[in-house]
Design a protein around this motif. Structure first.
Motif, PDB file in Angstrom:
ATOM      1  N   ARG A  65       0.863  -1.187   0.000  1.00  0.00           N
ATOM      2  CA  ARG A  65       0.000   0.000   0.000  1.00  0.00           C
ATOM      3  C   ARG A  65       0.895   1.230   0.000  1.00  0.00           C
ATOM      4  N   LEU A  66       0.624   2.156  -0.906  1.00  0.00           N
ATOM      5  CA  LEU A  66       1.365   3.415  -0.997  1.00  0.00           C
ATOM      6  C   LEU A  66       0.415   4.544  -0.620  1.00  0.00           C
ATOM      7  N   LEU A  67       0.873   5.441   0.232  1.00  0.00           N
ATOM      8  CA  LEU A  67       0.025   6.554   0.638  1.00  0.00           C
ATOM      9  C   LEU A  67       0.874   7.724   1.088  1.00  0.00           C
ATOM     10  N   VAL A  68       0.242   8.849   1.203  1.00  0.00           N
ATOM     11  CA  VAL A  68       0.874  10.031   1.774  1.00  0.00           C
ATOM     12  C   VAL A  68       0.217  10.213   3.133  1.00  0.00           C
ATOM     13  N   GLY A  69       1.025  10.235   4.178  1.00  0.00           N
ATOM     14  CA  GLY A  69       0.469  10.344   5.522  1.00  0.00           C
ATOM     15  C   GLY A  69       1.413  11.075   6.446  1.00  0.00           C
ATOM     16  N   GLU A  70       0.902  11.384   7.618  1.00  0.00           N
ATOM     17  CA  GLU A  70       1.717  12.058   8.614  1.00  0.00           C
ATOM     18  C   GLU A  70       2.387  11.013   9.496  1.00  0.00           C
ATOM     19  N   ARG A  71       3.674  11.161   9.643  1.00  0.00           N
ATOM     20  CA  ARG A  71       4.459  10.301  10.512  1.00  0.00           C
ATOM     21  C   ARG A  71       5.385  11.201  11.318  1.00  0.00           C
ATOM     22  N   GLU A  72       5.332  11.038  12.639  1.00  0.00           N
ATOM     23  CA  GLU A  72       6.196  11.825  13.538  1.00  0.00           C
ATOM     24  C   GLU A  72       6.065  13.324  13.274  1.00  0.00           C
ATOM     25  N   GLY A  73       4.835  13.760  12.969  1.00  0.00           N
ATOM     26  CA  GLY A  73       4.557  15.183  12.785  1.00  0.00           C
ATOM     27  C   GLY A  73       4.951  15.761  11.440  1.00  0.00           C
ATOM     28  N   ARG A  74       5.339  14.912  10.515  1.00  0.00           N
ATOM     29  CA  ARG A  74       5.745  15.391   9.184  1.00  0.00           C
ATOM     30  C   ARG A  74       5.036  14.582   8.112  1.00  0.00           C
ATOM     31  N   GLN A  75       4.911  15.193   6.931  1.00  0.00           N
ATOM     32  CA  GLN A  75       4.298  14.485   5.818  1.00  0.00           C
ATOM     33  C   GLN A  75       5.314  13.535   5.191  1.00  0.00           C
ATOM     34  N   LEU A  77       5.883   9.959   2.358  1.00  0.00           N
ATOM     35  CA  LEU A  77       5.427   8.920   1.448  1.00  0.00           C
ATOM     36  C   LEU A  77       5.582   7.630   2.252  1.00  0.00           C
ATOM     37  N   VAL A  78       4.470   6.934   2.473  1.00  0.00           N
ATOM     38  CA  VAL A  78       4.446   5.752   3.332  1.00  0.00           C
ATOM     39  C   VAL A  78       4.234   4.514   2.469  1.00  0.00           C
ATOM     40  N   VAL A  79       5.007   3.496   2.741  1.00  0.00           N
ATOM     41  CA  VAL A  79       4.876   2.204   2.078  1.00  0.00           C
ATOM     42  C   VAL A  79       4.560   1.174   3.161  1.00  0.00           C
ATOM     43  N   GLN A  80       3.429   0.489   2.995  1.00  0.00           N
ATOM     44  CA  GLN A  80       3.064  -0.578   3.918  1.00  0.00           C
ATOM     45  C   GLN A  80       3.046  -1.880   3.136  1.00  0.00           C
ATOM     46  N   ALA A  81       3.786  -2.857   3.613  1.00  0.00           N
ATOM     47  CA  ALA A  81       3.824  -4.183   2.989  1.00  0.00           C
ATOM     48  C   ALA A  81       3.260  -5.165   4.001  1.00  0.00           C
ATOM     49  N   GLU A  82       2.186  -5.842   3.607  1.00  0.00           N
ATOM     50  CA  GLU A  82       1.523  -6.739   4.549  1.00  0.00           C
ATOM     51  C   GLU A  82       1.282  -8.099   3.910  1.00  0.00           C
ATOM     52  N   THR A 129       3.161 -10.565   8.567  1.00  0.00           N
ATOM     53  CA  THR A 129       4.085  -9.470   8.837  1.00  0.00           C
ATOM     54  C   THR A 129       3.558  -8.174   8.228  1.00  0.00           C
ATOM     55  N   LEU A 130       3.785  -7.071   8.930  1.00  0.00           N
ATOM     56  CA  LEU A 130       3.519  -5.736   8.395  1.00  0.00           C
ATOM     57  C   LEU A 130       4.807  -4.941   8.502  1.00  0.00           C
ATOM     58  N   VAL A 131       5.327  -4.545   7.342  1.00  0.00           N
ATOM     59  CA  VAL A 131       6.485  -3.660   7.288  1.00  0.00           C
ATOM     60  C   VAL A 131       5.969  -2.304   6.857  1.00  0.00           C
ATOM     61  N   GLU A 132       6.298  -1.284   7.637  1.00  0.00           N
ATOM     62  CA  GLU A 132       5.944   0.080   7.238  1.00  0.00           C
ATOM     63  C   GLU A 132       7.234   0.872   7.163  1.00  0.00           C
ATOM     64  N   MET A 133       7.410   1.552   6.048  1.00  0.00           N
ATOM     65  CA  MET A 133       8.598   2.380   5.866  1.00  0.00           C
ATOM     66  C   MET A 133       8.160   3.684   5.227  1.00  0.00           C
ATOM     67  N   TRP A 134       8.919   4.724   5.489  1.00  0.00           N
ATOM     68  CA  TRP A 134       8.564   6.004   4.895  1.00  0.00           C
ATOM     69  C   TRP A 134       9.764   6.877   4.643  1.00  0.00           C
ATOM     70  N   LYS A 135       9.518   7.832   3.744  1.00  0.00           N
ATOM     71  CA  LYS A 135      10.519   8.836   3.370  1.00  0.00           C
ATOM     72  C   LYS A 135       9.815  10.184   3.492  1.00  0.00           C
ATOM     73  N   TRP A 136      10.453  11.131   4.171  1.00  0.00           N
ATOM     74  CA  TRP A 136       9.853  12.446   4.346  1.00  0.00           C
ATOM     75  C   TRP A 136       9.654  13.147   3.007  1.00  0.00           C
ATOM     76  N   VAL A 137       8.485  13.751   2.835  1.00  0.00           N
ATOM     77  CA  VAL A 137       8.198  14.509   1.616  1.00  0.00           C
ATOM     78  C   VAL A 137       9.077  15.752   1.621  1.00  0.00           C
ATOM     79  N   PRO A 138       9.703  16.061   0.473  1.00  0.00           N
ATOM     80  CA  PRO A 138      10.592  17.233   0.426  1.00  0.00           C
ATOM     81  C   PRO A 138       9.853  18.514   0.774  1.00  0.00           C
ATOM     82  N   PRO A 139      10.528  19.458   1.434  1.00  0.00           N
ATOM     83  CA  PRO A 139       9.914  20.743   1.744  1.00  0.00           C
ATOM     84  C   PRO A 139       9.443  21.440   0.476  1.00  0.00           C
ATOM     85  N   GLY A 140       8.285  22.064   0.570  1.00  0.00           N
ATOM     86  CA  GLY A 140       7.756  22.812  -0.565  1.00  0.00           C
ATOM     87  C   GLY A 140       7.024  21.979  -1.589  1.00  0.00           C
ATOM     88  N   ALA A 141       6.926  20.670  -1.363  1.00  0.00           N
ATOM     89  CA  ALA A 141       6.240  19.801  -2.331  1.00  0.00           C
ATOM     90  C   ALA A 141       4.736  19.919  -2.183  1.00  0.00           C
TER      91      ALA A 141
END
Length: 141
Positions: A65-75, A77-82, A129-141
Motif C-alpha cells: 500500500r502506498l500513501l501520503v500520511g503524517e508520521r512523527e509530525g511530518r508528511q 510517502l508511506v509504504v506498507q507491505a503486509e 508481517t507488516l512492514v511500514e517504511m517512509w521517506k519524508w516529503v521534500p519541503p515545498g512539495a
C-alpha cells in the motif's frame, strides 16, 4: 493488480515477480508527483522492490500500500507491505545484514531500512508481517 483506495492511496497485490515491478513503478511515480529527487525516487523504488520480494519469497502473497500520511509530525510517502505468511520469529535478527532464513543474501529488510527514513516491522509467527517504511516529503512539495 493495482487498486486505488483513496485519492493518494494505491494498493498493489503482490503474488508473482511481475507484481514487484508494478509496485516499484507505482512508488516511483508517486514519489515523482510528490517532488522527490531522482536519487530519492530510486531509493524508494528499490526499497519497495526488496520488501515486495520478501513477500513473494517468504509469504507467497500479500500487498503493498502506498500513501501520503503524517508520521512523527511530518508528511511522508508511506509504504506498507503486509502479508499473512509465516511471520518473522526474530525481528532483530532479521534486521541484521546477512541473516536469511531462505536462499537470499539477507539484505532485504536492512537494505530497505537504509534506503528509507524509517522502517518498522510488526510480525507474529504464524500470522504474517507488516512492514511500514517512509521517506519524508521534500519541503515545498
Amino acid at each position: 493488480m493495482v487498486v486505488a483506495v483513496a485519492a493518494e492511496d494505491v494498493v498493489i497485490a503482490v503474488r508473482v515477480s511481475g507484481d514487484i515491478v508494478i509496485a516499484r513503478q507505482a512508488g516511483h511515480g508517486l514519489a515523482a508527483k510528490l517532488g522527490f529527487t531522482l536519487t530519492d525516487r530510486t531509493m524508494i523504488s528499490t526499497a519497495i522492490s526488496e520488501i515486495a520480494r520478501n513477500i513473494t519469497s517468504y509469504a507467497g502473497s500479500g500487498e503493498i500500500r502506498l500513501l501520503v500520511g503524517e508520521r512523527e509530525g511530518r508528511q511522508a510517502l508511506v509504504v506498507q507491505a503486509e502479508d499473512q505468511g509465516p511471520g518473522i520469529i526474530d525481528i532483530a535478527r532479521a534486521m541484521e545484514d546477512g541473516y536469511s532464513t531462505g536462499k537470499g543474501l539477507g539484505l532485504g529488510l536492512p537494505g530497505a531500512e537504509r534506503l528509507m527514513d524509517r522502517l518498522t516491522v510488526r510480525s507474529e509467527p504464524g500470522h504474517g508481517t507488516l512492514v511500514e517504511m517512509w521517506k519524508w516529503v521534500p519541503p515545498g512539495a
